[in-house]
Structures are given as structure tokens and as C-alpha cells.
Design a protein around this motif. Structure first.
Motif, PDB file in Angstrom:
ATOM      1  N   ASN A   1       0.799  -1.442  -0.289  1.00 42.85           N
ATOM      2  CA  ASN A   1       0.045  -0.038   0.292  1.00 42.85           C
ATOM      3  C   ASN A   1       0.635   1.488   0.322  1.00 42.85           C
ATOM      4  OD1 ASN A   1      -2.611  -1.316   0.262  1.00 42.85           O
ATOM      5  ND2 ASN A   1      -2.376  -1.791   2.283  1.00 42.85           N
ATOM      6  N   ASP A   2       1.930   0.995  -0.463  1.00 47.08           N
ATOM      7  CA  ASP A   2       3.111   2.597  -0.942  1.00 47.08           C
ATOM      8  C   ASP A   2       2.567   3.511  -1.827  1.00 47.08           C
ATOM      9  OD1 ASP A   2       5.084   3.525  -0.483  1.00 47.08           O
ATOM     10  OD2 ASP A   2       5.635   3.574  -2.681  1.00 47.08           O
ATOM     11  N   PRO A   3       2.202   4.453  -1.471  1.00 48.75           N
ATOM     12  CA  PRO A   3       1.113   5.725  -1.861  1.00 48.75           C
ATOM     13  C   PRO A   3       2.269   6.120  -3.604  1.00 48.75           C
ATOM     14  CG  PRO A   3       2.483   6.329   0.445  1.00 48.75           C
ATOM     15  CD  PRO A   3       2.429   5.081  -0.091  1.00 48.75           C
ATOM     16  N   VAL A   4       3.417   6.500  -2.880  1.00 52.21           N
ATOM     17  CA  VAL A   4       4.244   5.852  -4.565  1.00 52.21           C
ATOM     18  C   VAL A   4       4.124   5.215  -5.674  1.00 52.21           C
ATOM     19  CG1 VAL A   4       6.852   6.827  -5.233  1.00 52.21           C
ATOM     20  CG2 VAL A   4       6.423   7.564  -2.824  1.00 52.21           C
ATOM     21  N   THR A   5       4.707   4.023  -4.695  1.00 51.62           N
ATOM     22  CA  THR A   5       4.188   3.026  -6.161  1.00 51.62           C
ATOM     23  C   THR A   5       3.117   2.879  -7.048  1.00 51.62           C
ATOM     24  OG1 THR A   5       5.361   1.411  -4.644  1.00 51.62           O
ATOM     25  CG2 THR A   5       4.494   0.649  -6.476  1.00 51.62           C
ATOM     26  N   LYS A   6       1.799   3.441  -5.558  1.00 50.19           N
ATOM     27  CA  LYS A   6       0.737   3.272  -6.935  1.00 50.19           C
ATOM     28  C   LYS A   6       1.138   4.539  -7.165  1.00 50.19           C
ATOM     29  CE  LYS A   6      -1.865   1.071  -3.142  1.00 50.19           C
ATOM     30  NZ  LYS A   6      -3.675   1.899  -2.315  1.00 50.19           N
ATOM     31  N   TYR A   7       0.971   5.878  -6.930  1.00 50.54           N
ATOM     32  CA  TYR A   7       0.891   6.936  -8.355  1.00 50.54           C
ATOM     33  C   TYR A   7       1.739   6.503  -9.301  1.00 50.54           C
ATOM     34  CZ  TYR A   7       1.513  11.544  -9.292  1.00 50.54           C
ATOM     35  OH  TYR A   7       2.028  13.104 -10.128  1.00 50.54           O
ATOM     36  N   LEU A   8       3.355   6.173  -8.634  1.00 44.85           N
ATOM     37  CA  LEU A   8       3.863   6.112 -10.479  1.00 44.85           C
ATOM     38  C   LEU A   8       3.426   5.323 -11.428  1.00 44.85           C
ATOM     39  CD1 LEU A   8       7.477   5.700  -9.097  1.00 44.85           C
ATOM     40  CD2 LEU A   8       6.195   7.041 -10.496  1.00 44.85           C
ATOM     41  N   THR A   9       2.733   4.238 -10.849  1.00 44.60           N
ATOM     42  CA  THR A   9       1.934   3.005 -11.725  1.00 44.60           C
ATOM     43  C   THR A   9       0.163   3.528 -11.943  1.00 44.60           C
ATOM     44  OG1 THR A   9       2.441   0.935 -10.421  1.00 44.60           O
ATOM     45  CG2 THR A   9       0.606   0.940 -11.461  1.00 44.60           C
ATOM     46  N   SER A  10      -0.122   4.166 -11.346  1.00 44.89           N
ATOM     47  CA  SER A  10      -1.339   5.553 -12.333  1.00 44.89           C
ATOM     48  C   SER A  10      -0.458   6.261 -13.444  1.00 44.89           C
ATOM     49  CB  SER A  10      -2.249   5.829 -11.106  1.00 44.89           C
ATOM     50  OG  SER A  10      -1.489   7.150 -10.112  1.00 44.89           O
ATOM     51  N   MET A  11      -0.122   6.556 -13.277  1.00 41.32           N
ATOM     52  CA  MET A  11       0.954   7.915 -14.381  1.00 41.32           C
ATOM     53  C   MET A  11       1.508   6.945 -15.386  1.00 41.32           C
ATOM     54  SD  MET A  11       0.283  10.541 -13.286  1.00 41.32           S
ATOM     55  CE  MET A  11       1.692  12.185 -13.900  1.00 41.32           C
ATOM     56  N   ALA A  12       1.545   6.177 -15.364  1.00 38.03           N
ATOM     57  CA  ALA A  12       2.250   4.997 -15.972  1.00 38.03           C
ATOM     58  C   ALA A  12       4.176   5.539 -16.206  1.00 38.03           C
ATOM     59  CB  ALA A  12       1.332   5.049 -17.440  1.00 38.03           C
ATOM     60  N   PHE A  13       4.457   5.719 -15.113  1.00 36.64           N
ATOM     61  CA  PHE A  13       5.325   6.974 -15.386  1.00 36.64           C
ATOM     62  C   PHE A  13       6.497   5.774 -15.191  1.00 36.64           C
ATOM     63  CE2 PHE A  13       9.290   9.453 -13.864  1.00 36.64           C
ATOM     64  CZ  PHE A  13       9.017  10.641 -14.658  1.00 36.64           C
ATOM     65  N   PRO A  14       7.552   5.702 -15.439  1.00 34.81           N
ATOM     66  CA  PRO A  14       8.868   4.759 -15.301  1.00 34.81           C
ATOM     67  C   PRO A  14       9.229   4.641 -14.058  1.00 34.81           C
ATOM     68  CG  PRO A  14       9.167   5.588 -17.448  1.00 34.81           C
ATOM     69  CD  PRO A  14       8.140   6.895 -16.755  1.00 34.81           C
ATOM     70  N   PHE A  15       9.576   3.275 -13.829  1.00 35.43           N
ATOM     71  CA  PHE A  15      10.197   3.350 -12.164  1.00 35.43           C
ATOM     72  C   PHE A  15      10.497   1.463 -12.066  1.00 35.43           C
ATOM     73  CE2 PHE A  15       5.786   1.387 -11.186  1.00 35.43           C
ATOM     74  CZ  PHE A  15       5.811   1.554 -10.037  1.00 35.43           C
ATOM     75  N   VAL A  16      11.352   1.506 -11.216  1.00 32.76           N
ATOM     76  CA  VAL A  16      11.844  -0.076 -10.953  1.00 32.76           C
ATOM     77  C   VAL A  16      12.024   0.009  -9.275  1.00 32.76           C
ATOM     78  CG1 VAL A  16      14.073  -1.916 -11.089  1.00 32.76           C
ATOM     79  CG2 VAL A  16      13.286  -0.661 -12.898  1.00 32.76           C
ATOM     80  N   VAL A  17      11.672  -0.273  -9.065  1.00 29.49           N
ATOM     81  CA  VAL A  17      11.510  -1.470  -7.269  1.00 29.49           C
ATOM     82  C   VAL A  17      13.540  -2.209  -6.947  1.00 29.49           C
ATOM     83  CG1 VAL A  17      10.701  -2.291  -5.395  1.00 29.49           C
ATOM     84  CG2 VAL A  17       9.050  -0.965  -7.318  1.00 29.49           C
ATOM     85  N   ILE A  18      14.095  -1.934  -6.161  1.00 29.22           N
ATOM     86  CA  ILE A  18      14.730  -2.701  -5.807  1.00 29.22           C
ATOM     87  C   ILE A  18      14.053  -2.852  -4.425  1.00 29.22           C
ATOM     88  CG2 ILE A  18      17.163  -3.025  -4.466  1.00 29.22           C
ATOM     89  CD1 ILE A  18      18.201  -0.929  -6.687  1.00 29.22           C
ATOM     90  N   GLY A  19      13.136  -4.766  -4.296  1.00 29.17           N
ATOM     91  CA  GLY A  19      12.348  -4.967  -3.789  1.00 29.17           C
ATOM     92  C   GLY A  19      11.449  -6.159  -3.956  1.00 29.17           C
ATOM     93  N   LYS A  20      11.216  -6.352  -2.651  1.00 31.84           N
ATOM     94  CA  LYS A  20      10.252  -7.682  -3.383  1.00 31.84           C
ATOM     95  C   LYS A  20       8.953  -6.763  -4.314  1.00 31.84           C
ATOM     96  CE  LYS A  20       7.788 -11.492  -1.220  1.00 31.84           C
ATOM     97  NZ  LYS A  20       7.532 -12.227  -0.277  1.00 31.84           N
ATOM     98  N   ASP A  21       8.169  -7.409  -5.015  1.00 32.76           N
ATOM     99  CA  ASP A  21       7.264  -7.780  -6.047  1.00 32.76           C
ATOM    100  C   ASP A  21       5.711  -7.677  -4.310  1.00 32.76           C
ATOM    101  OD1 ASP A  21       4.876  -6.683  -7.124  1.00 32.76           O
ATOM    102  OD2 ASP A  21       5.254  -8.462  -8.978  1.00 32.76           O
ATOM    103  N   VAL A  22       5.588  -7.256  -3.440  1.00 32.67           N
ATOM    104  CA  VAL A  22       4.756  -8.134  -2.549  1.00 32.67           C
ATOM    105  C   VAL A  22       3.345  -7.732  -3.101  1.00 32.67           C
ATOM    106  CG1 VAL A  22       6.374  -6.994  -0.843  1.00 32.67           C
ATOM    107  CG2 VAL A  22       4.172  -5.020  -1.842  1.00 32.67           C
ATOM    108  N   MET A  23       2.755  -7.310  -4.268  1.00 28.00           N
ATOM    109  CA  MET A  23       1.400  -7.400  -4.554  1.00 28.00           C
ATOM    110  C   MET A  23       1.150  -8.489  -5.439  1.00 28.00           C
ATOM    111  SD  MET A  23      -0.093  -5.111  -2.357  1.00 28.00           S
ATOM    112  CE  MET A  23      -1.237  -4.919  -2.479  1.00 28.00           C
ATOM    113  N   ASN A  24       2.849  -8.417  -6.025  1.00 28.00           N
ATOM    114  CA  ASN A  24       2.242 -10.030  -7.083  1.00 28.00           C
ATOM    115  C   ASN A  24       1.189  -9.308  -8.216  1.00 28.00           C
ATOM    116  OD1 ASN A  24       4.033 -12.109  -5.885  1.00 28.00           O
ATOM    117  ND2 ASN A  24       1.891 -12.478  -4.595  1.00 28.00           N
ATOM    118  N   SER A  25       1.256  -8.064  -8.222  1.00 29.58           N
ATOM    119  CA  SER A  25       1.020  -7.466  -9.585  1.00 29.58           C
ATOM    120  C   SER A  25       1.300  -7.502 -10.888  1.00 29.58           C
ATOM    121  CB  SER A  25       0.733  -5.280  -9.377  1.00 29.58           C
ATOM    122  OG  SER A  25       1.836  -5.437  -8.731  1.00 29.58           O
ATOM    123  N   GLY A  26       2.960  -7.636 -11.116  1.00 30.98           N
ATOM    124  CA  GLY A  26       3.087  -7.699 -12.590  1.00 30.98           C
ATOM    125  C   GLY A  26       3.471  -5.958 -12.799  1.00 30.98           C
ATOM    126  N   ASP A  27       2.986  -4.891 -11.849  1.00 28.88           N
ATOM    127  CA  ASP A  27       2.809  -3.973 -13.239  1.00 28.88           C
ATOM    128  C   ASP A  27       4.211  -2.962 -12.927  1.00 28.88           C
ATOM    129  OD1 ASP A  27       0.001  -3.699 -13.106  1.00 28.88           O
ATOM    130  OD2 ASP A  27      -0.282  -3.326 -10.397  1.00 28.88           O
TER     131      ASP A  27
END
Length: 339
Positions: free
Chosen positions: A132-158
Motif C-alpha cells: 500500500n505504498d502511495p508512491v508506487t501507486k501514483y507512479l503506476t497510475s501515471m504510467a511513469f517509468p520506475f523500478v523497485v529494488i525489493g520484492k513484488d509484495v502485491m504480485n501485480s506485475g505492474d
């Protein structure tokens, strides 16, 4: 002042070829790029960054987002090593980096939003992963390029995630301690919010259970301040002293072994200590610490390569990349050192 035309003449190519090398165009061969970049360096040519950015409509900057206080981000060897890896990979592709750090979600979200609105970055690397990270949710909604150093906790594939297998790493470290003869093992953590913390706790608990030691499995939490660490250790050693302490990371480990020294508790004679993330804090500690090397520099390099490719191709496949780990066994867990 040296111009593109001067470099082109010295290299025996057209000015447009030099321009494409400056932009790291994929249509130019690696040999040609190396040749022209060497001539550029010898002649002291510096590309006009502002003009290039105006033409390409890019900032050629990657933002590093750290969920931590600024001073902690600067002092933590993990972030430093990741930053080295990121900077090295970005530099070879003509990108620079900028870091933003904050402890609370609102401040971090505002920083990221401002960087996007001011067009100061082309993409982000998030150095943390949490639900439930707001930054991750915002970047995803904006389709803005980002990479996470960490686990895919939501298993969303986004998003693209670059991480270690922290569950397996913790299991292997715990198994090593048990094989050395330690049974009363306490895992000490200073947060349980991030996915990396949860995975390392899970790996520890799984290893204890698989070795029939569930009844001796103990996880304790403390704050980062010295008084909290002291209270936690006094409470542990005033009752049934543990045989080994496994800490969440090298910074917490350094604080704990410093407090153990002040309490006149010897390592490894009185208690063994081990941790995660190799750094000078673990390598040059007294005694040198047994550690899981998670290769933070490689995490940074992989994340950088992925986010730059994502910037150039927003249809790039979202995938999870696992960087391997290894255990470095040192004096802090050597059973034969105990009296």
C-alpha cells in the motif's frame, strides 16, 4: 571551444554520427561509440546537456527514492553501495542521478510528484518495497517509468522488481548458525514494515522450525536509538541469554555489537553475532562479522539498466530479477572461539 564538428573531423565521421553517440543511439556500433567517446575525452568535448534535453524532451536523470531519514540514507553502507551501482550504470548510458529521501509517506510522495511535475527526472528507482505504498501507486497510475529494488509484495506485475531471495538467504544463515551448534538464536529487527524485513524473519522462522527449534525461535524488535537497543539487550541477557544474535542489517548489527562491548559481553565467547549486507561495518568490525552478502552494487546496476530500457521502451516486459547472495563466515560465529 571544441564542437561536434571538431570531434567528427578528428574521428573521420559525420557530425550526425557524433550526435547519435552523444545520445547513445542504438544504431551506432559499440566500437564506434568507444572510439568517438575516447576522442571526445581527449579533446575535452562536453555535450551541451540543455540543448540535448530540449531536442529529446528528456532530462536524462534517474531519481533514487529512499524511505529513510536523509542522514540515515547517507550513512547506511547499503544505500551507498546501491548508489555506486546506479551511478556507474547510468553514467555509461548518459544519465545522471538525483536522490530524494524522507521517512513519512506524505513527504516522500510530495517529493516524487514535484520531480515529475518539474520534468527533472525520466524515471525512478525505489530503494524499498512495502504494501500500500502511495508512491508506487501514483507512479503506476501515471504510467511513469520506475523500478523497485525489493520484492513484488502485491504480485501485480505492474513494475520491474530487482531483489535477493531474502527468505532463502535468512534460512541459509540460520542453518549455518545451527550447524555451528547454536540453538538459542534471537533475531533482532528495527522495523517490520518493509518486505525485506518480513522475508528475513520468515526465513529465520522456517529454518528454526525445520530444525525442530520452533520453541527456541524468538524475534525481538527495538528502535534505532541507543537507549532502545540497550533496554532490549539488558532484557535478553538478564533472563536466559541467547547463544546467537541475528540482526536485520549491518547498521543495526554495528549498534548492537558496540552496546555488547560496553556491557562486557564477548563475541563470540558469550554470544555469536551475524547479519545481512556486507560492508566495511561488518568486514572491519571487532570481531569481523559473519554476514550474508546481498551484492547491493549489483542490485543498483540491474535496476539502472532496467529503468533506462523502460524509459526508452514503455512496452518493455515487467519482470522480477533475483540477484544471488552468499554467506561470508567470519570470527563472530566461530564455535571454537567460545570458552
Amino acid at each position: 571551444m571544441v564542437t561536434i564538428k571538431d570531434v567528427a573531423k578528428a574521428a573521420g565521421v559525420s557530425p550526425s554520427t557524433v550526435s547519435r553517440v552523444v545520445k547513445n543511439h542504438p544504431g551506432i556500433s559499440s566500437d564506434t561509440k568507444r572510439k568517438i567517446r575516447k576522442i571526445m575525452e581527449q579533446m575535452g568535448y562536453t555535450p551541451h546537456v540543455a540543448a540535448r534535453n530540449l531536442v529529446t524532451k528528456r532530462s536524462y536523470t534517474i531519481g533514487l527514492v529512499v524511505k529513510s531519514a536523509v542522514h540515515e540514507a547517507v550513512l547506511n553502507p547499503f544505500f551507498t553501495e546501491v548508489n555506486f551501482g546506479v551511478s556507474e550504470a547510468c553514467r555509461t548510458k548518459g544519465f545522471s542521478t538525483i536522490m530524494t529521501a524522507a521517512e513519512d509517506d506524505d513527504s516522500l510522495f510530495l517529493e516524487v510528484k514535484n520531480l515529475i511535475n518539474s520534468k527533472r527526472v525520466d524515471g525512478f528507482i525505489l530503494l524499498y518495497s512495502k504494501e500500500n505504498d502511495p508512491v508506487t501507486k501514483y507512479l503506476t497510475s501515471m504510467a511513469f517509468p520506475f523500478v523497485v529494488i525489493g520484492k513484488d509484495v502485491m504480485n501485480s506485475g505492474d513494475a520491474i522488481h530487482v531483489d535477493n531471495d531474502n527468505v532463502q538467504a535468512a534460512k541459509e544463515m540460520t542453518d549455518l548458525l545451527i550447524d555451528e551448534g547454536y540453538e538459542d538464536i534471537v533475531m533482532v529487527v528495527d522495523n517490520e514494515v518493509f518486505a525485506v524485513s518480513q522475508d528475513r524473519i520468515a526465513g529465520f522462522e522456517q529454518a528454526m522450525a525445520s530444525n525442530g527449534l520452533s520453541s527456541k525461535c524468538k524475534v525481538v524488535q527495538c528502535d534505532k536509538d541507543e537507549s532502545s537497543i540497550e533496554r532490549m539487550l539488558v532484557d535478553l541477557f538478564d533472563h536466559t541469554p541467547p547463544q546467537a544474535l541475528l540482526t536485520l542489517d549491518g547498521v543495526l548489527n554495528a549498534r548492537i555489537i558496540s552496546r555488547l562491548y560496553q556491557m562486557q559481553i564477548r563475541i563470540p565467547e558469550d554470544v555469536a553475532t551475524a547479519t545481512f549486507s556486507e560492508s566495511p561495518l561488518t568486514k572491519f568490525a571487532a570481531p569481523p562479522q559473519t554476514v550474508v552478502d546481498i551484492y547491493p552494487k549489483e542490485l543498483g546496476k540491474e535496476a539502472s539498466n532496467e529503468v533506462i530500457m523502460l524509459i526508452k521502451d514503455d512496452n518493455r516486459l515487467k519482470r522480477n530479477i533475483t540477484v544471488p547472495t552468499r554467506i561470508i563466515e567470519r570470527q563472530s560465529t566461530k564455535k571454537e572461539e567460545r570458552g
